[in-house]
Design a protein around this motif. Structure first.
Motif, PDB file in Angstrom:
ATOM      1  N   MET A  74      18.066   3.613  32.885  1.00 36.70           N
ATOM      2  CA  MET A  74      18.277   3.171  31.507  1.00 36.70           C
ATOM      3  C   MET A  74      19.570   2.369  31.385  1.00 36.70           C
ATOM      4  SD  MET A  74      16.382   5.330  28.852  1.00 36.70           S
ATOM      5  CE  MET A  74      15.416   6.827  29.002  1.00 36.70           C
ATOM      6  N   MET A 120      19.743  -0.450  34.694  1.00 33.81           N
ATOM      7  CA  MET A 120      18.628  -1.401  34.819  1.00 33.81           C
ATOM      8  C   MET A 120      18.083  -1.821  33.466  1.00 33.81           C
ATOM      9  SD  MET A 120      16.043  -0.688  37.970  1.00 33.81           S
ATOM     10  CE  MET A 120      14.726  -1.720  37.362  1.00 33.81           C
ATOM     11  N   LYS A 121      18.432  -1.057  32.409  1.00 32.02           N
ATOM     12  CA  LYS A 121      18.024  -1.387  31.028  1.00 32.02           C
ATOM     13  C   LYS A 121      16.520  -1.262  30.812  1.00 32.02           C
ATOM     14  CE  LYS A 121      22.326  -2.905  30.809  1.00 32.02           C
ATOM     15  NZ  LYS A 121      23.378  -1.932  30.459  1.00 32.02           N
ATOM     16  N   VAL A 122      15.872  -0.388  31.588  1.00 34.10           N
ATOM     17  CA  VAL A 122      14.455  -0.120  31.342  1.00 34.10           C
ATOM     18  C   VAL A 122      14.328   1.238  30.661  1.00 34.10           C
ATOM     19  CG1 VAL A 122      13.572  -1.518  33.232  1.00 34.10           C
ATOM     20  CG2 VAL A 122      14.131   0.880  33.660  1.00 34.10           C
TER      21      VAL A 122
END
Lengths: 400, 400
Positions: free
Chosen positions: B316, B319-321
Motif C-alpha cells: 500500500m 507500491m500504492k496498490v
C-alpha cells in the motif's frame, strides 16, 4: 534559483520544453478509469447527500450531469507525488556552479522528497528544512533519499530563518515548493501526458466517448494548495479548449483561491488543518497570476472534509488505488459539488464531458487512514480520556 | 454443476479453453513492478527481522537471493478479486436448462460477489448463503450485484443446510468456491496472462532480466486457502518450466497445505482467524490432487501475521496498490521466508529469478485497515473493556 523575471515564460511551449528536459527522470504515470465512479458522477445526488448544504436549503433539484472520469495516477510518480516533476525541472535549469553548492527548501512533505531525489540523481547536496512535528514517515522518506535534514519550528518565519542559515553556511540555492516559474512549468508536464493519454484511450475505445474520438479530455480538475500544479496544468492546456478547474477544501478557510477569486485579490494567509494536508498553504504570487486568469482557470470549487473522506474511500475501496487525502479533492468536486455539477449539466448537456482528475499523490500511512476513519465514539472516548476498569487513568491509551 | 468426473481434465489446454470462454467478461488485469520492493527482496534480512525465528535461533547466515518481482493485479479484476474468473467459467459450462434455475453458493466474500456478477451477466438468479456475521461491506457488495442473500450460521454444516434448502426450493445449481475443476480452470487463466505479460515486459525492457529476454517468469507465488487458485495456476503453468509456490499464514494452523505436504496427507479441517481472511479454509479435495503433485507445485511456505502486515504495508504505502491482507501473502514469502529465500539463492544464483506474485484481491475497508494497524495498547484497552471517567462501563466504546 533563477530570478523569476529571467525564466521561461508561462506558456504551453515552455511546458513542452520542460517535459523534454525531465522525461528521462520521471514516470509517465498511467491513467485509470472506473465505470462505477463515472456512473456515480453521472447520478444526481440524493437528498441525504445534499443534507446541510446550500442546495438542500434552497430545495433545488439536484444537478444531473453526464461525466466520464479519467484519473492521472501521480501517486505512482517517483517519490509518490507529482512534485518530482517540478523538482527535476528546477534542477535542470541551474548552472553547474549553482548545482555544486547544492539546493535547499522548506517543506513538510512531498516537495522535500522530490528535491532530495532530484539532487541525489544529479549528485549534489540537498538540505531540507522540516518542522520537527513532521510525520515520521515523511522524515524517513526524505532521509531515505539522502538529504540532510534541518529541523525548525512550524511557522513560516521559523522555517525561513533556518533556510537563510543554510544558504549562508553552504551557498545552496533555494528551490521553493510552488512559487517559481520553473516549478510551475515542471508540474504542468503532467497535463501534457494526461491530454495525450486520454485522447489515445478514447480513440482505442470509442465507447468511452459519445463524441469525436480525437477530442479526448473536456476538462481537468486539479487540487489547489500553493497553486504550483494547478497553474502548471492551466499553462499547459491554455488554448487547447480543455477547461481547467481547481479543487480546494472548505475547512477552516483552506479555500483561499476560491475566496480570492470572489474578492478579486489573492488571500495571503491560511491557517487550516484540513485532512488534505498537501493544500494547507495559500496560493503563491506567481501561481496566482495564472489562477486568477479566467481564460486559464475557469473556476475553483470547495468541498467539505466529509466529502473528501467519502471520495477517498471510493478511490481506495472501489478503484483500488492508494492515494493521500489531497488526491481525493478532484473526485469530491465531481461527485459532490453541486455548483460544478450544475455547470457540467448546463455546458455539456446530454453528450457529457470527459473529465480528467489529477490524483496528486499517494504518501499516506496505514495509521493515518486508521485515524481518519476511526469511529467517532472512539474519538470522543479518547478526547475525554480513557480510564481503566480500576479507575486508573491510562495515559498511554489517551495518546494512542 | 457437472459431475467433476465428466469435466475437462486439469491440463494447460483446458485452461487455455477456459480463458477463451471468459475473456469477454473479465479484465486482463495489469502487472506492476517496483524497483524498491525488488531491492528489498534482494537484500538479506537483518538480525532484527529474523528475531524469534528458527533461523535466528540457529544463528544461520541470512539468505542472499536475487529477485526481480512482478505483481499480477487481480485486485483490479471485476468484483475486486480473481474469483470472477472461476465464476464466469463455471457458468459458461452449464446448460441453458441448468442456468435457468439459477446458481447457489455458500461463501462469505469474493466468490459470492463473483458468482452474483456472473449470474446477473447471464440474466439468471443467484442465491448466496452467507454467515450473518459477514462484514457489512461484503454483504452490500453482494447485494449490489443483484443476488438474493440467505443468511446462515457460521459453521460449515449450518451453511450447507441452508444451501440444501435453496436447492430443494429452486432447483438452483451449486457452484462451490474452489473444490471443482471448472473453478480451478477458471482461476488458472490468470497465470496464462501473467506469463505472457511478464515475457512482454522483459522483452520491452531487457534491464528487467539479465537472462534470455524471452524467458519471462521463473517462478510464481500464489496464496493458498481452498487451493482453487493455486491449483489452477499450477495447472496452467505445468510443463512451462515456471516453478509454482504456495503461500499460507502460519497463524492458528492456517498452513494446512504446507503441513499436509509434510505428512503426505490432506488436512481436512482448519479453524484459524488469520488476518488473511481469504485463506482461512483448508485445501479442497480436487485442488489437493494438484497441490500434492511436486511436478506442479514445488512447495508451500508459511508466514506470520506480522510478516503479512509488513508486506501489506509495503504494497500500500510504497507500491500504492490497494489490496486485502490475503494478497500480501506472496510478497511476505518473498521478503521474509528464509526457507524460500535460501531456495532462490541456491537455485537462481547470481542471475536471480523473475518472481511473479499474485495480488489476489482488493476487497477491504478503511475501517479494517485502521483496526489492523491500531496501536496494541488500544487493542488491549478494548479487550479488557473501556470504562468512562465516572467508572460507568461504556458498551458502545467496547464495540467500536
Amino acid at each position: 534559483m533563477a530570478d523569476p523575471s529571467t525564466c521561461s515564460p508561462l506558456t504551453r511551449a515552455s511546458v513542452v520544453a520542460a517535459h523534454a528536459a525531465i522525461a528521462p527522470h520521471i514516470h509517465r504515470t498511467p491513467i485509470a478509469t472506473s465505470t462505477t465512479l463515472s456512473t456515480f458522477a453521472s447520478t444526481p445526488q440524493t437528498r441525504e447527500q445534499l443534507e446541510g448544504t446550500e442546495d438542500d436549503a434552497a430545495g433545488a433539484q439536484p444537478a444531473a450531469p453526464h461525466m466520464r472520469l479519467f484519473f492521472k495516477c501521480e501517486n505512482q510518480q517517483r517519490v509518490g507525488a507529482f512534485k518530482a516533476r517540478g523538482a527535476f525541472h528546477a534542477l535542470s535549469r541551474l548552472s553547474d556552479e549553482q548545482l555544486a553548492r547544492g539546493v535547499v527548501t522548506h517543506s513538510s512533505g512531498n516537495h522535500a522528497a522530490a528535491l532530495s531525489l532530484a539532487a541525489r540523481t544529479r549528485g549534489v547536496p540537498a538540505y531540507i528544512v522540516m518542522p520537527s512535528i513532521s510525520t515520521p514517515s515523511k522524515i524517513a522518506a526524505t532521509r531515505g533519499y539522502g538529504a540532510t535534514i534541518r529541523f525548525s519550528g512550524s511557522t513560516a518565519p521559523e522555517r525561513e530563518a533556518v533556510v537563510r542559515d543554510v544558504v549562508a553556511e553552504t551557498g545552496a540555492v533555494l528551490v521553493p515548493p510552488y512559487d517559481h516559474p520553473d516549478i510551475i512549468l515542471g508540474q504542468g508536464t503532467l497535463a501534457l501526458e494526461f491530454e495525450a493519454q486520454v485522447a489515445d484511450a478514447v480513440a482505442a475505445a470509442p465507447a468511452l466517448s459519445v463524441r469525436d474520438a480525437a477530442k479526448g479530455l473536456d476538462a481537468v480538475i486539479a487540487p489547489c494548495g500553493g497553486g504550483g500544479m494547478l497553474s502548471g496544468v492551466a499553462t499547459a492546456l491554455a488554448g487547447t479548449g480543455i477547461r481547467v478547474f481547481g479543487a480546494e477544501p472548505s475547512f477552516e478557510g483552506a479555500d483561499d483561491a476560491r475566496r480570492g477569486l470572489k474578492q478579486g485579490r489573492r488571500i495571503e494567509a491560511v491557517k487550516s488543518l484540513t485532512i488534505a494536508d498537501g493544500v494547507r498553504t495559500p496560493v503563491g504570487e506567481i501561481p496566482w497570476t495564472v489562477i486568477s486568469d479566467k481564460t486559464k482557470v475557469q473556476d475553483v470549487f470547495a468541498v467539505s472534509e466529509d466529502e473528501i473522506k467519502k471520495a477517498l474511500r471510493l478511490l481506495m475501496e472501489r478503484m483500488k488505488v492508494f492515494v493521500e487525502p489531497t488526491a481525493a479533492l478532484g473526485l469530491a468536486v465531481a461527485l459532490y459539488n453541486e455548483e460544478f455539477r450544475r455547470l457540467v449539466e448546463r455546458e455539456a448537456g446530454e453528450e457529457g464531458w470527459n473529465v480528467g482528475i489529477v490524483l496528486s499523490g499517494g504518501n499516506t500511512t496505514m495509521e493515518a487512514i486508521g485515524k481518519l476513519y476511526a469511529a467517532p465514539q472512539t474519538e470522543a472516548a479518547r478526547a475525554e480520556g480513557v480510564v481503566g476498569i480500576n479507575g486508573e487513568r491510562k495515559a498511554e491509551n489517551v495518546a494512542g
